[in-house]
Design an enzyme around this catalytic site. Sequence first.
Site, PDB file in Angstrom:
ATOM      1  NE  ARG A   1       3.759  -8.115  10.331  1.00 42.11           N
ATOM      2  CZ  ARG A   1       3.065  -7.482   9.386  1.00 42.11           C
ATOM      3  NH1 ARG A   1       1.988  -8.018   8.870  1.00 42.11           N
ATOM      4  NH2 ARG A   1       3.453  -6.303   8.968  1.00 42.11           N
TER       5      ARG A   1
ATOM      6  CE  LYS B   1       3.247   0.240   5.092  1.00 43.83           C
ATOM      7  NZ  LYS B   1       2.079   0.008   4.265  1.00 43.83           N
TER       8      LYS B   1
ATOM      9  CD  GLU C   1      -2.827   0.789   2.541  1.00 43.27           C
ATOM     10  OE1 GLU C   1      -3.518   1.759   2.844  1.00 43.27           O
ATOM     11  OE2 GLU C   1      -2.743  -0.246   3.246  1.00 43.27           O
TER      12      GLU C   1
HETATM   13  P1  ATP Z   1      -0.013  -1.820   7.049  1.00 49.37           P
HETATM   14  O1  ATP Z   1      -0.866  -3.051   7.242  1.00 49.37           O
HETATM   15  O2  ATP Z   1       0.163  -0.965   8.253  1.00 49.37           O
HETATM   16  O3  ATP Z   1      -0.366  -1.075   5.810  1.00 49.37           O
HETATM   17  P2  ATP Z   1       2.033  -3.495   5.980  1.00 49.37           P
HETATM   18  O4  ATP Z   1       3.417  -3.588   6.509  1.00 49.37           O
HETATM   19  O5  ATP Z   1       1.159  -4.686   5.959  1.00 49.37           O
HETATM   20  O6  ATP Z   1       1.455  -2.345   6.824  1.00 49.37           O
HETATM   21  P3  ATP Z   1       1.720  -3.312   3.123  1.00 49.37           P
HETATM   22  O7  ATP Z   1       2.112  -2.195   2.248  1.00 49.37           O
HETATM   23  O8  ATP Z   1       0.306  -3.734   3.092  1.00 49.37           O
HETATM   24  O9  ATP Z   1       2.122  -2.849   4.563  1.00 49.37           O
HETATM   25  O10 ATP Z   1       2.665  -4.556   2.876  1.00 49.37           O
HETATM   26  C1  ATP Z   1       2.938  -5.096   1.616  1.00 49.37           C
HETATM   27  C2  ATP Z   1       3.271  -6.552   1.735  1.00 49.37           C
HETATM   28  O11 ATP Z   1       4.393  -6.744   2.593  1.00 49.37           O
HETATM   29  C3  ATP Z   1       2.127  -7.347   2.296  1.00 49.37           C
HETATM   30  O12 ATP Z   1       1.925  -8.470   1.461  1.00 49.37           O
HETATM   31  C4  ATP Z   1       2.600  -7.759   3.654  1.00 49.37           C
HETATM   32  O13 ATP Z   1       2.097  -9.025   3.988  1.00 49.37           O
HETATM   33  C5  ATP Z   1       4.120  -7.773   3.519  1.00 49.37           C
HETATM   34  N1  ATP Z   1       4.757  -7.481   4.801  1.00 49.37           N
HETATM   35  C6  ATP Z   1       4.567  -6.390   5.570  1.00 49.37           C
HETATM   36  N2  ATP Z   1       5.266  -6.485   6.715  1.00 49.37           N
HETATM   37  C7  ATP Z   1       5.931  -7.663   6.678  1.00 49.37           C
HETATM   38  C8  ATP Z   1       6.810  -8.353   7.572  1.00 49.37           C
HETATM   39  N3  ATP Z   1       7.176  -7.830   8.757  1.00 49.37           N
HETATM   40  N4  ATP Z   1       7.295  -9.554   7.194  1.00 49.37           N
HETATM   41  C9  ATP Z   1       6.957 -10.068   6.006  1.00 49.37           C
HETATM   42  N5  ATP Z   1       6.131  -9.498   5.131  1.00 49.37           N
HETATM   43  C10 ATP Z   1       5.605  -8.303   5.439  1.00 49.37           C
HETATM   44 MG    MG Z   2      -1.026  -4.193   4.886  1.00 54.38          MG
END
Ligand code: ATP
Ligand code: MG
Length: 615
Positions: free
Chosen positions: A308, A318, A66
């Site tokens: 994760r 974030k 995102e």
């Molecule tokens: P938010 O949910 O606050 O927007 P997010 O870290 O999930 O934060 P995204 O931009 O939705 O942000 O993440 C993009 C991709 O990265 C998603 O598929 C998510 O599953 C993956 N991702 C995010 N954080 C991690 C992590 N700590 N370890 C592995 N994959 C991650």
């Molecule tokens: Mg997300």
Amino acid sequence: MNPDTASKDANSAALASTNFIRNIIESDLTAGKHAARRWSGLPGPADQQRAGPPDPARIRTRFPPEPNGYLHFGHAKSICLNFGLAQDYGGRCHLRFDDTNPEKEEREYVDSIVDSVRWLGFSWDGPVVEGQPAREDNLYFASNYFDWMVRFAEYLIASGHAYVDSQSAEEMRHSRGTLTEAGRDSPYRQRSPEENMDLFKRMQKGEFPDGTHILRAKIDMASANINLRDPAIYRIRHASHHNTGDRWCVYPMYTYAHPIEDALENITHSICTLEFADQRPFYDWLLERLAEGGLLQRPLPRQIEFSRLNLTYIVLSKRKLIQLVEEKHVAGWDDPRLPTLVGARRRGYPAEGFLLFAERVGVSRSDSLIDYALLEDTMREVLNESAERRVAVLDPLKLIIDNYPQGQREECFAPNHPLKPELGKRAMPFGRELWIEREDFMVEPSKGYHRLYPGNTARLRYGYVVKCTGFDRDPSGAVNAVHCDYLPDSKSGTPGADTYKVKGNLHWVSAADACRAEVRLYDRLFAVPSPGARREDDPEGVDRDFREDINPNSMQVIHAWLESALKDVDAEQRFQFERHGYFVADRVDSKAGAPVFNRTVTLRDSWSGKPGQRK
Ligand code: ATP
Ligand code: MG
């Protein structure tokens, strides 16, 4: 079984278990699951046509950030996994911006995400295929699918699988039930498809204010899975969108949009983090309904979850990262202490280090907290191979060789890389006055100290053996110069060198030739393994503010003397400064002629031992 085979078997078992997703992909490929799919040529938005017909027997994955923040180390794991699998199985990975939320996304984030994925070494361009007009460009924006999402929602309404609810948000929350208690049907649940369609069309025309109506999937208010209790799929939001402007005043919910995005792009394996596991039944429900209606082709994408990445000594949320930047605890998104990919790059962590790290931590479904030291060790390992050696004196003290002729100069030769003789040697100027490290001299040596002290001999690495003859003090009493005599037949690389056995070996730079530079000694941003966690000695306590755990010594700026060869380095060049660690020329501030270096990582881990206390 001979021991050789046994260990190989153990190895391959370990490899297989580090990535259960590979097993799934391989069995799908063996079963020809994706080869069976035929492209129907559905008329679709330009984006869908760009994805082209699915390649038989190939996989498609995606990385769907995102665009509301900068990528962090957790994203690197997901990028390496998704792009890496596509690479390994000859498939494609799409970079897709999940920009369905009108209020949040910003162009700055899109650009930075694109840069970071490229920096890690991945690309979304397909190969050039002969006979095809253009190579595939697998860069997507979910907001380009809004027409499809609305059309699909209208299909769900027409087929009795969705309805417009007009309860207030509060009423909806109440009737949703709890983990132990079933939800209650909305009084609007029995609206006819015609009435629902009329209301949804009017929602789209902007006839109602935000929050007055919402489109919900009609599934089961008594489901044990709360996510199946008629989840919201479309809401009214009178807001402009960065891509579609004011065209829409209804926007899809993430859980509705995401499966559709995957399906439209012919994604075969939709890999996400564990928190989406409870959403999988809705993901499947939705795609099944759309496939039943002939709106999507089978086989449908399959969602697979993994845990994760969590690391000690950092935060990967974030929200917290934004807080650190906005409250100026760090200098910006690319502050070398921040666990963002732009920060890592500036810190000097090599992209290959992230690939190797992702491989090492593997993929599983159990939550784990990885020690930050493992990341640092991986970076050291890559840098040890790739970084040339140079000499820098970080805490300088003058060394005067009294028996070396005034004005005389000569060259000493130092290997650029001890493991790679093919990289050759470079000349280091040597003269009567040198800079050495302050800690390489003691007036009164402690036990086991083999470096310089009055009367002792030590080797100036790549140069001569010297004998310490005395030292000077400034008016405050502090030592400000050390005196010595050199042994002219002891030069490294000459036959005489071996006749001297000394225990101490120091690095140095010639005072007349050295280059003065700013060096930033970065350390971990947090002083404790779990920032913000309650203290061990306070079992009654609650979680604290993570900002209280910021390491006050996470950056120290010093002025160092560098060997002259470092004067004209390009930004982002990485080196090992002998005996100190790995350093990178800062990509923003370093200029040829005026270098600025950042410490990437020390040579050894100084954090292991008691948490929060440096050795
Ligand atoms: P938010 O949910 O606050 O927007 P997010 O870290 O999930 O934060 P995204 O931009 O939705 O942000 O993440 C993009 C991709 O990265 C998603 O598929 C998510 O599953 C993956 N991702 C995010 N954080 C991690 C992590 N700590 N370890 C592995 N994959 C991650
Ligand atoms: Mg997300």
